[in-house]
Design an enzyme around this catalytic site. Structure first.
Site, PDB file in Angstrom:
ATOM      1  N   MET A  18       0.844  -1.171   0.000  1.00  0.00           N
ATOM      2  CA  MET A  18       0.000   0.000   0.000  1.00  0.00           C
ATOM      3  C   MET A  18       0.896   1.243   0.000  1.00  0.00           C
ATOM      4  O   MET A  18       1.613   1.482   0.960  1.00  0.00           O
ATOM      5  CB  MET A  18      -0.894  -0.031   1.246  1.00  0.00           C
ATOM      6  CG  MET A  18      -1.492   1.286   1.598  1.00  0.00           C
ATOM      7  SD  MET A  18      -2.396   1.440   3.165  1.00  0.00           S
ATOM      8  CE  MET A  18      -2.764  -0.162   3.688  1.00  0.00           C
ATOM      9  N   PRO A  19       0.895   2.025  -1.064  1.00  0.00           N
ATOM     10  CA  PRO A  19       1.679   3.258  -1.085  1.00  0.00           C
ATOM     11  C   PRO A  19       1.087   4.296  -0.130  1.00  0.00           C
ATOM     12  O   PRO A  19      -0.124   4.523  -0.119  1.00  0.00           O
ATOM     13  CB  PRO A  19       1.563   3.745  -2.525  1.00  0.00           C
ATOM     14  CG  PRO A  19       1.057   2.583  -3.313  1.00  0.00           C
ATOM     15  CD  PRO A  19       0.284   1.738  -2.353  1.00  0.00           C
ATOM     16  N   ILE A  20       1.956   4.880   0.681  1.00  0.00           N
ATOM     17  CA  ILE A  20       1.566   5.976   1.565  1.00  0.00           C
ATOM     18  C   ILE A  20       2.476   7.155   1.243  1.00  0.00           C
ATOM     19  O   ILE A  20       3.692   7.055   1.374  1.00  0.00           O
ATOM     20  CB  ILE A  20       1.699   5.588   3.051  1.00  0.00           C
ATOM     21  CG1 ILE A  20       0.845   4.361   3.348  1.00  0.00           C
ATOM     22  CG2 ILE A  20       1.328   6.764   3.947  1.00  0.00           C
ATOM     23  CD1 ILE A  20       1.051   3.791   4.732  1.00  0.00           C
TER      24      ILE A  20
END
Length: 62
Positions: free
Chosen positions: A1-3
């Site tokens: 999950m890109p943050i």
């Protein structure tokens, strides 16, 4: 999950911040082939009095 974390000096209209979130999400989806639902963008708006440039608070630069 890109943050993705973005730090900005406060004062931009909410519409501009929303557009930034939209654009960062789009680029992340395209670049990483990440599902849109997995992209998180966190925008921190920092007061100019807490943002220093050349040893002085940004709020004093204006």
């Amino acid at each position: 999950m890109p943050i993705i974390h973005v730090n900005l000096i406060e004062g931009r209209p909410a519409e501009k911040v929303a557009k930034l979130i939209e654009n960062i999400t789009e680029v992340t989806v395209e670049t990483l082939d990440a599902p849109r639902e997995s992209v998180r963008v966190i925008v921190n708006e920092i007061p100019g009095s807490h943002w220093g440039i050349a040893g002085k608070p940004m709020s004093k630069e204006k």
